[in-house]
Write an enzyme that holds these catalytic residues in place. Sequence first.
Site, short mmCIF file in Angstrom:
data_model
loop_
_atom_site.label_atom_id
_atom_site.label_comp_id
_atom_site.label_asym_id
_atom_site.label_seq_id
_atom_site.Cartn_x
_atom_site.Cartn_y
_atom_site.Cartn_z
CB CYS A 1 -60.34 71.36 -11.59
SG CYS A 1 -61.89 70.71 -12.26
CB ALA A 2 -56.32 74.57 -15.03
N GLY B 1 -53.26 76.73 -11.45
CA GLY B 1 -52.24 76.31 -12.34
C GLY B 1 -50.69 75.71 -11.77
N GLY B 2 -50.78 75.44 -10.72
CA GLY B 2 -49.70 74.56 -10.17
C GLY B 2 -49.28 73.27 -11.01
CE LYS B 3 -52.45 68.82 -8.12
NZ LYS B 3 -53.09 69.80 -7.63
CB CYS C 1 -55.88 68.46 -1.89
SG CYS C 1 -56.83 69.81 -1.98
#
Length: 487
Positions: free
Chosen positions: A306-307, A310-312, A425
């Site tokens: 679940c990108a 794109g932070g992680k 989160c």
Amino acid sequence: MSAPGRDGPRRSPRARGAGRSGPPRGRSGPARPPEPDLSRLAAFQLLVSVRVRDAYANLALPSILRRHRLRGRDAALATELGYGTLRARGLLDAVIEACSDRPLERVEPHLLDALRLGSYQLLRTRIPPHAAVATTVELVRAEAGSRAGGFVNAVLRRVGERDEAAWVAQLAPSAAEDPVGHAAFAHAHPRWIAQSFADALGKPADPADAELDAALAADDARPAVHLLARPGEITAAELALVTGGAEAPYSPYGVHLEAGSGDVAELDAVSEGLALVQDEGSQLVALALTRAELTGTDTGRWLDLCAGPGGKAALLGGLADLDGATLDAVEPSEHRAELVRRAVPELPVTVHQADGRSAPLPDAAFDRVLVDAPCSGLGALRRRPEARWRRQPSDVSALASLQRELLAAALRHVRPGGVVAYVTCSPHLAETVGVLTRVLRAHPEVQRLDARECLPGVPDLGDGPTVQLWPHRHGTDAMFLALLRRD
Ligand SMILES: C[S@@+](CC[C@H](N)C(=O)[O-])C[C@H]1O[C@@H](n2cnc3c(N)ncnc32)[C@H](O)[C@@H]1O
């Protein structure tokens, strides 16, 4: 919580001298209302745009600031007033209702926005009361005429007769009889969200226990901006030096900037792609996945299911690059998949625009899989000022089945001996342990790892094996992490 400057904002050139009433000397005609202070006008327009267009405050604000050419202290004041008012809405509305001769439903919506803005200044900033009232009345006169200004003036004068603590004492549910309701009111959270925090903290509603109070207070405060120093591009120490920030306490890639330190996008390190904005909690959960022990042969294939945006993926992609591994990143939304591509330039990352439940990727093939599931976001409310009043309990239940299906898909893609990180989160139990319990019932081959072991040096992580981070304990968003190994 305080606004910049004890004496209120510096007035913009356009608004300077606005206290003169009547037309310029030598001309005749009706007196024009004075022009409102631009920082407050910008904050007011933000409130209107969040209400009318369902805008996200952080996306709407930059163009409003640009339109009024607000920078530096004036922009900081507009941001503080706009965001602070949005956060405190429930509390402000209760006080305004107590001071108004009509119920809130009968107050015109734009007047209610102005009343919220004025009340916020009176109750939660050090702006002198006369300035808070006069500037709000000016704003309303300019927008809606002097009758409306008179109404707003009368209500705000009553609001200003007490401070925030006195209003809480008068209007909140009793702390002894309803501790969750009291804490929710005092820290401007909807009751159901306060209850979900209390449930996740695992403490029954005990009036003597101050932790729920601390959790909601931290969630209600203006958060520091956290940066990620991209692995291999810049160290956290270097990033702290060039941004004037401080190295983060737990993430070796994190830097904290002071709250309200201006437009982060304008920092050279960010515009040059060496760093990006990312909460330290997000960094920690992604790092934990890379630290979890695998069994069997390490094939160097990682997956982010679940990108977007794109932070992680940026952090995992950077670490994969240093480690000789690769990352597949899945995101169904076209726009967000494009954001992922932009977040991972020149990294060994392949982006797939696909549904994570049916992505065209092999089963039992990945060493490390991240499921950063779409969730209610209740753990990041401090960064989304309007969100707490928009979210509904039904948002949580609507997401649970998608979360279970995505976790089941991750367990399909991970190889025996590989590890899945399930992350939200949100601390809401229905999105965290509720999802885990149901999925694991159908997967006896999966064991929970002690996620605390992958967060060395981070205190107060509870009894394990899952981890719940908290703003009041760790200074991070309230991220949840479970690490699962398929045996
Ligand atoms: C919490 S966000 C992920 C944040 C991301 N990992 C980051 O650090 O930037 C959840 C993401 O899941 C995506 N999503 C929603 N439904 C999905 C599905 N069926 N399969 C995969 N991803 C999905 C959303 O579009 C959203 O981008």
